[in-house]
Scaffold this active site. Structure first.
Site, PDB file in Angstrom:
ATOM      1  N   GLY A 169      85.180   2.062 -38.626  1.00 60.23           N
ATOM      2  CA  GLY A 169      85.022   3.312 -37.881  1.00 60.23           C
ATOM      3  C   GLY A 169      83.616   3.882 -37.873  1.00 60.23           C
ATOM      4  O   GLY A 169      83.396   4.963 -37.319  1.00 60.23           O
ATOM      5  N   CYS A 174      82.196   3.359 -31.948  1.00 61.66           N
ATOM      6  CA  CYS A 174      83.569   3.457 -32.461  1.00 61.66           C
ATOM      7  C   CYS A 174      84.141   4.841 -32.233  1.00 61.66           C
ATOM      8  O   CYS A 174      83.445   5.843 -32.420  1.00 61.66           O
ATOM      9  CB  CYS A 174      83.613   3.213 -33.971  1.00 61.66           C
ATOM     10  SG  CYS A 174      83.092   1.591 -34.448  1.00 61.66           S
ATOM     11  N   ASP A 207      78.822  -3.444 -42.086  1.00 61.14           N
ATOM     12  CA  ASP A 207      79.006  -3.496 -40.633  1.00 61.14           C
ATOM     13  C   ASP A 207      79.391  -2.135 -40.067  1.00 61.14           C
ATOM     14  O   ASP A 207      80.449  -1.609 -40.383  1.00 61.14           O
ATOM     15  CB  ASP A 207      80.112  -4.534 -40.333  1.00 61.14           C
ATOM     16  CG  ASP A 207      80.384  -4.684 -38.852  1.00 61.14           C
ATOM     17  OD1 ASP A 207      79.526  -4.314 -38.030  1.00 61.14           O
ATOM     18  OD2 ASP A 207      81.476  -5.189 -38.525  1.00 61.14           O
ATOM     19  N   GLU A 274      89.894   2.657 -29.051  1.00 57.05           N
ATOM     20  CA  GLU A 274      89.199   3.078 -30.277  1.00 57.05           C
ATOM     21  C   GLU A 274      87.707   2.790 -30.194  1.00 57.05           C
ATOM     22  O   GLU A 274      87.063   2.465 -31.189  1.00 57.05           O
ATOM     23  CB  GLU A 274      89.845   2.404 -31.493  1.00 57.05           C
ATOM     24  CG  GLU A 274      91.272   2.890 -31.689  1.00 57.05           C
ATOM     25  CD  GLU A 274      91.986   2.257 -32.858  1.00 57.05           C
ATOM     26  OE1 GLU A 274      91.343   1.708 -33.754  1.00 57.05           O
ATOM     27  OE2 GLU A 274      93.242   2.325 -32.859  1.00 57.05           O
TER      28      GLU A 274
HETATM   29  P1  XMP Z   1      76.881  -0.560 -34.565  1.00 56.40           P
HETATM   30  O1  XMP Z   1      76.809   0.783 -35.235  1.00 56.40           O
HETATM   31  O2  XMP Z   1      75.921  -1.549 -35.147  1.00 56.40           O
HETATM   32  O3  XMP Z   1      78.346  -1.100 -34.877  1.00 56.40           O
HETATM   33  O4  XMP Z   1      76.728  -0.445 -33.080  1.00 56.40           O
HETATM   34  C1  XMP Z   1      78.784  -2.379 -34.499  1.00 56.40           C
HETATM   35  C2  XMP Z   1      80.145  -2.660 -35.105  1.00 56.40           C
HETATM   36  O5  XMP Z   1      81.149  -1.788 -34.547  1.00 56.40           O
HETATM   37  C3  XMP Z   1      82.427  -2.430 -34.659  1.00 56.40           C
HETATM   38  N1  XMP Z   1      83.087  -2.300 -33.355  1.00 56.40           N
HETATM   39  C4  XMP Z   1      84.027  -1.378 -33.095  1.00 56.40           C
HETATM   40  N2  XMP Z   1      84.614  -0.493 -33.915  1.00 56.40           N
HETATM   41  N3  XMP Z   1      85.863   0.317 -32.050  1.00 56.40           N
HETATM   42  C5  XMP Z   1      85.564   0.360 -33.375  1.00 56.40           C
HETATM   43  O6  XMP Z   1      86.121   1.200 -34.100  1.00 56.40           O
HETATM   44  C6  XMP Z   1      85.318  -0.578 -31.182  1.00 56.40           C
HETATM   45  O7  XMP Z   1      85.610  -0.564 -29.984  1.00 56.40           O
HETATM   46  C7  XMP Z   1      84.354  -1.479 -31.744  1.00 56.40           C
HETATM   47  N4  XMP Z   1      83.627  -2.492 -31.207  1.00 56.40           N
HETATM   48  C8  XMP Z   1      82.850  -2.966 -32.225  1.00 56.40           C
HETATM   49  C9  XMP Z   1      82.175  -3.876 -35.064  1.00 56.40           C
HETATM   50  O8  XMP Z   1      82.493  -4.006 -36.448  1.00 56.40           O
HETATM   51  C10 XMP Z   1      80.681  -4.035 -34.805  1.00 56.40           C
HETATM   52  O9  XMP Z   1      80.075  -5.052 -35.594  1.00 56.40           O
END
Ligand code: XMP
Length: 338
Positions: A169, A174, A207, A274
């Site tokens: 999250g 996210c 991450d 999400e």
């Molecule tokens: P940053 O902050 O580097 O985060 O842009 C990338 C990470 O976000 C996760 N991710 C998601 N988490 N909904 C979420 O809650 C999403 O739609 C989503 N898409 C990606 C994933 O772990 C990624 O590496």
């Protein structure tokens, strides 16, 4: 109820240093006893971050790319095969075609499988890891996640993961915490997982929510072996997608894989939304972005007098800052009225 800290709540205390040049600093980190990387950065398995060009470029800088899974087995396998000599990871899910996908990815040259789901501390993950281990044996590197807790990290290790993505999250795109009320600040998750007896053997990949090289340095200090980046690497020449706009106003799409846009495109319907779809300014080659992050990480270790990541992890000291401290920590001259 216990409290938790996020990246902006803490700073690292500068220490006596005998580092005369950033070149003296060794950023080598390991995924397992066979795979070593000279840069602790992994690009996210997202359809606006990692396909062949990103994976190859990340590897050329000493890091790693994870090819996303939001396409057909044939398309993803082709992207993997195009990485030729580069070490490359490829994502799979935990249901449907995941086993056939894994087999095809390995046959097409994937070195690492990444079991990529939003809530990794789940029975479906346990089942998938068991099946993958039974099918491919102990030698295939299986990265798995995401988890937010020490219990989650340890469960994935016990179920067969070779490395674990930690953070729920916190990503820039996210909306999981808004939609579900669940999550843990990513830095706190790293701090918690790093207290596990498995830490040191089973890499922790921080991450989500990493905004700059300072956050990478903090994640490493907290016990991460790698960081995974989405937004920092999106909007580059090597990230998938078109460049829109013109002159100084160029941009690319960067979207959460659980956003409405992304879900509609890869599965034709939405379930729980999400994530959000957004744009980021076009940054040019990811090489320049990565070099700048690397310089920041090297500088960061030198402020703690550390010449390697392991030395840094044993010697660095966090201090919690107040909101006034956090304000002072950001460039603030532009906030002053004349
Ligand atoms: P940053 O902050 O580097 O985060 O842009 C990338 C990470 O976000 C996760 N991710 C998601 N988490 N909904 C979420 O809650 C999403 O739609 C989503 N898409 C990606 C994933 O772990 C990624 O590496």
């Amino acid at each position: 109820m216990r409290s938790s800290v996020s990246f902006d709540d803490v700073l690292l205390v500068p220490k006596y240093s005998e580092i005369f040049s950033r070149k003296e600093i060794d950023l080598t980190t390991r995924l397992d006893h066979t795979m070593q990387f000279s840069l602790p950065i992994i690009s996210s398995p997202m359809d606006t971050v990692t396909e062949t060009d990103m994976a190859k470029t990340m590897f050329s800088h000493g890091g790693l790319g994870v090819i996303h899974r939001y396409n057909s087995i044939k398309e993803q396998s082709f992207l993997v095969s195009q990485c030729e000599d580069a070490v490359v990871a490829a994502a799979i899910g935990v249901s449907g075609d995941y086993l056939d996908r894994a087999r095809s990815l390995l046959n097409n040259g994937a070195d690492i499988l990444c079991v990529d789901i939003a809530h990794g501390h789940h029975a479906l993950m346990r089942h998938a890891l068991t099946v993958l281990r039974n099918t491919f044996g102990p030698d295939v590197h299986i990265m798995a996640g995401n988890v937010a807790t020490k219990d989650g990290y340890e469960a994935l290790v016990e179920w067969g993961a070779s490395s674990v993505r930690v953070g729920i999250g916190g990503g820039s795109i996210c909306s999981t915490r808004i939609q579900t009320g669940h999550g843990v600040p990513t830095l706190q998750s790293i701090i918690d997982c790093a207290t596990s007896e498995f830490a040191g053997d089973i890499p922790i990949i921080a991450d989500g929510g990493i905004k700059n090289s300072g956050d990478i340095v903090k994640a490493l200090a907290a016990g991460a072996d790698f960081v995974m980046l989405g937004s920092l690497l999106a909007g580059t020449t090597e990230s998938p997608g078109e460049v829109h706009g013109f002159a100084q106003e160029k941009y690319k799409v960067y979207r959460g894989m659980a956003s409405k846009d992304a879900q509609m495109e890869w599965r034709g319907h939405t379930s729980s939304e999400e994530g959000v779809s957004s744009t980021v300014p076009f940054k040019g080659s990811v090489s320049e972005v990565v070099k700048s992050l690397e310089t920041g990480i090297r500088s960061g270790l030198s402020y703690s007098g550390a010449s390697s990541i392991s030395q840094f992890q044993s010697s660095s000291t966090f201090i919690q800052q107040t909101s006034a401290g956090s304000k002072e920590s950001n460039t603030h001259i532009l906030d002053r009225s004349l």
